[in-house]
Motif scaffolding. Sequence first.
Motif, PDB file in Angstrom:
ATOM      1  N   VAL A 103       0.824  -1.201   0.000  1.00  0.00           N
ATOM      2  CA  VAL A 103       0.000   0.000   0.000  1.00  0.00           C
ATOM      3  C   VAL A 103       0.864   1.260   0.000  1.00  0.00           C
ATOM      4  N   LEU A 104       2.022   1.193   0.657  1.00  0.00           N
ATOM      5  CA  LEU A 104       2.936   2.342   0.686  1.00  0.00           C
ATOM      6  C   LEU A 104       3.602   2.525  -0.672  1.00  0.00           C
ATOM      7  N   LYS A 105       4.089   1.445  -1.246  1.00  0.00           N
ATOM      8  CA  LYS A 105       4.700   1.524  -2.584  1.00  0.00           C
ATOM      9  C   LYS A 105       3.695   2.054  -3.593  1.00  0.00           C
ATOM     10  N   ASN A 106       2.450   1.584  -3.514  1.00  0.00           N
ATOM     11  CA  ASN A 106       1.414   2.037  -4.431  1.00  0.00           C
ATOM     12  C   ASN A 106       1.146   3.535  -4.282  1.00  0.00           C
ATOM     13  N   ALA A 107       1.090   4.018  -3.041  1.00  0.00           N
ATOM     14  CA  ALA A 107       0.862   5.448  -2.812  1.00  0.00           C
ATOM     15  C   ALA A 107       2.004   6.286  -3.372  1.00  0.00           C
ATOM     16  N   ILE A 108       3.223   5.798  -3.200  1.00  0.00           N
ATOM     17  CA  ILE A 108       4.381   6.505  -3.749  1.00  0.00           C
ATOM     18  C   ILE A 108       4.310   6.523  -5.274  1.00  0.00           C
ATOM     19  N   ASP A 109       3.967   5.381  -5.874  1.00  0.00           N
ATOM     20  CA  ASP A 109       3.959   5.265  -7.335  1.00  0.00           C
ATOM     21  C   ASP A 109       2.909   6.133  -8.017  1.00  0.00           C
ATOM     22  N   HIS A 110       1.889   6.553  -7.294  1.00  0.00           N
ATOM     23  CA  HIS A 110       0.833   7.371  -7.897  1.00  0.00           C
ATOM     24  C   HIS A 110       1.319   8.762  -8.304  1.00  0.00           C
ATOM     25  N   LEU A 111       2.451   9.216  -7.771  1.00  0.00           N
ATOM     26  CA  LEU A 111       2.899  10.593  -7.995  1.00  0.00           C
ATOM     27  C   LEU A 111       4.339  10.624  -8.482  1.00  0.00           C
ATOM     28  N   PHE A 112       4.739  11.783  -8.999  1.00  0.00           N
ATOM     29  CA  PHE A 112       6.147  12.005  -9.341  1.00  0.00           C
ATOM     30  C   PHE A 112       6.584  13.414  -8.965  1.00  0.00           C
ATOM     31  N   ALA A 113       6.007  14.420  -9.620  1.00  0.00           N
ATOM     32  CA  ALA A 113       6.445  15.802  -9.396  1.00  0.00           C
ATOM     33  C   ALA A 113       6.293  16.216  -7.938  1.00  0.00           C
ATOM     34  N   GLN A 114       5.312  15.657  -7.251  1.00  0.00           N
ATOM     35  CA  GLN A 114       5.055  16.043  -5.856  1.00  0.00           C
ATOM     36  C   GLN A 114       6.133  15.523  -4.908  1.00  0.00           C
ATOM     37  N   TRP A 115       6.913  14.547  -5.341  1.00  0.00           N
ATOM     38  CA  TRP A 115       8.019  14.023  -4.518  1.00  0.00           C
ATOM     39  C   TRP A 115       9.366  14.667  -4.852  1.00  0.00           C
ATOM     40  N   ALA A 116       9.522  15.128  -6.076  1.00  0.00           N
ATOM     41  CA  ALA A 116      10.836  15.523  -6.577  1.00  0.00           C
ATOM     42  C   ALA A 116      11.434  16.693  -5.812  1.00  0.00           C
ATOM     43  N   ASP A 117      12.760  16.646  -5.634  1.00  0.00           N
ATOM     44  CA  ASP A 117      13.530  17.723  -4.998  1.00  0.00           C
ATOM     45  C   ASP A 117      13.117  17.962  -3.553  1.00  0.00           C
ATOM     46  N   LYS A 118      12.715  16.890  -2.887  1.00  0.00           N
ATOM     47  CA  LYS A 118      12.376  16.941  -1.463  1.00  0.00           C
ATOM     48  C   LYS A 118      13.195  15.880  -0.734  1.00  0.00           C
ATOM     49  N   ALA A 119      13.438  16.111   0.535  1.00  0.00           N
ATOM     50  CA  ALA A 119      14.191  15.143   1.336  1.00  0.00           C
ATOM     51  C   ALA A 119      13.247  14.123   1.954  1.00  0.00           C
ATOM     52  N   VAL A 120      13.789  12.958   2.292  1.00  0.00           N
ATOM     53  CA  VAL A 120      12.994  11.925   2.953  1.00  0.00           C
ATOM     54  C   VAL A 120      13.892  11.133   3.891  1.00  0.00           C
ATOM     55  N   GLY A 121      13.346  10.815   5.063  1.00  0.00           N
ATOM     56  CA  GLY A 121      14.016   9.950   6.023  1.00  0.00           C
ATOM     57  C   GLY A 121      13.060   8.850   6.452  1.00  0.00           C
ATOM     58  N   PHE A 122      13.598   7.789   7.047  1.00  0.00           N
ATOM     59  CA  PHE A 122      12.782   6.618   7.345  1.00  0.00           C
ATOM     60  C   PHE A 122      12.868   6.201   8.806  1.00  0.00           C
ATOM     61  N   VAL A 123      11.694   5.905   9.372  1.00  0.00           N
ATOM     62  CA  VAL A 123      11.576   5.276  10.680  1.00  0.00           C
ATOM     63  C   VAL A 123      10.900   3.938  10.415  1.00  0.00           C
ATOM     64  N   SER A 124      11.582   2.851  10.724  1.00  0.00           N
ATOM     65  CA  SER A 124      11.069   1.527  10.377  1.00  0.00           C
ATOM     66  C   SER A 124      10.935   0.660  11.615  1.00  0.00           C
ATOM     67  N   TYR A 125      10.059  -0.345  11.505  1.00  0.00           N
ATOM     68  CA  TYR A 125       9.894  -1.283  12.608  1.00  0.00           C
ATOM     69  C   TYR A 125       9.598  -2.676  12.063  1.00  0.00           C
ATOM     70  N   GLY A 126      10.025  -3.672  12.827  1.00  0.00           N
ATOM     71  CA  GLY A 126       9.837  -5.062  12.430  1.00  0.00           C
ATOM     72  C   GLY A 126      10.693  -5.941  13.310  1.00  0.00           C
ATOM     73  N   ALA A 127      10.671  -7.239  13.052  1.00  0.00           N
ATOM     74  CA  ALA A 127      11.468  -8.163  13.854  1.00  0.00           C
ATOM     75  C   ALA A 127      12.951  -7.837  13.774  1.00  0.00           C
ATOM     76  N   GLY A 128      13.382  -7.378  12.611  1.00  0.00           N
ATOM     77  CA  GLY A 128      14.776  -6.969  12.429  1.00  0.00           C
ATOM     78  C   GLY A 128      14.937  -5.468  12.326  1.00  0.00           C
ATOM     79  N   GLY A 129      13.989  -4.727  12.858  1.00  0.00           N
ATOM     80  CA  GLY A 129      14.065  -3.268  12.811  1.00  0.00           C
ATOM     81  C   GLY A 129      13.536  -2.654  11.532  1.00  0.00           C
ATOM     82  N   GLY A 130      13.091  -3.478  10.595  1.00  0.00           N
ATOM     83  CA  GLY A 130      12.544  -2.936   9.351  1.00  0.00           C
ATOM     84  C   GLY A 130      13.576  -2.451   8.360  1.00  0.00           C
ATOM     85  N   VAL A 131      14.844  -2.819   8.563  1.00  0.00           N
ATOM     86  CA  VAL A 131      15.900  -2.240   7.730  1.00  0.00           C
ATOM     87  C   VAL A 131      15.817  -2.682   6.275  1.00  0.00           C
TER      88      VAL A 131
END
Length: 206
Positions: A103-131
């Motif tokens: 669902v996250l990949k799909n939401a990202i794939d719906h757009l292009f220009a709205q993401w460009a030239d912006k920074a992004v960082g990640f907070v992940s979780y899971g059995a192995g930390g989501g890395v």
Amino acid sequence: MTTSSRAGVPDMISIGIILGSTRPNRNGPQVAQWVLDTASRRGDAEFELIDLRDHPLPHLDEPVAPMLGPSVHEHTRAWAEQIAPFDSFVIVTPEYNHSAPGVLKNAIDHLFAQWADKAVGFVSYGAGGGVRAVEHLRNVCGALRMAVVSHQVAISVLTDFENYTTFTPGDRHTAALNTLLDQVVAWGAALAPLRQPSAETTLAHS
């Protein structure tokens, strides 16, 4: 959502915190709220939580790739209007089967220009930390011309949740999050001059 700027550099940038899971009984809201609460104590940016549950999208159904033409579907245009005003993002993601939620990949794939030239960082979780989910997302976001910051917050559902359900972040997680936010804010501000001429492009591709 950026405030007044000096020579293209914003006085205050806006950062969207994207909650990338929509599953029932998800742990994501606790993590995302912690990110928002921690970030809101800063004075160098404005933060807002974006929950993908509030933006249900079908599997990408636009007849033209987002980078090539305007969206024909209202759901895509509404999603574009949600994302476009932000200067940068923090994505909160679980790890499903060594990757990010579809669902996250799909939401990202719906757009292009709205993401460009912006920074992004990640907070992940899971059995192995989501890395491993983040390793995939780094490549995806890089392809969208985003500046992916190096720091990451990795949370274990085995050791950082009581009974696997109640999030109990330690001091090291808060320190890691603040370092990540430092990088996202700095890069988001630095990229502002590249975003200035993109308003017409953003509208054309939404």
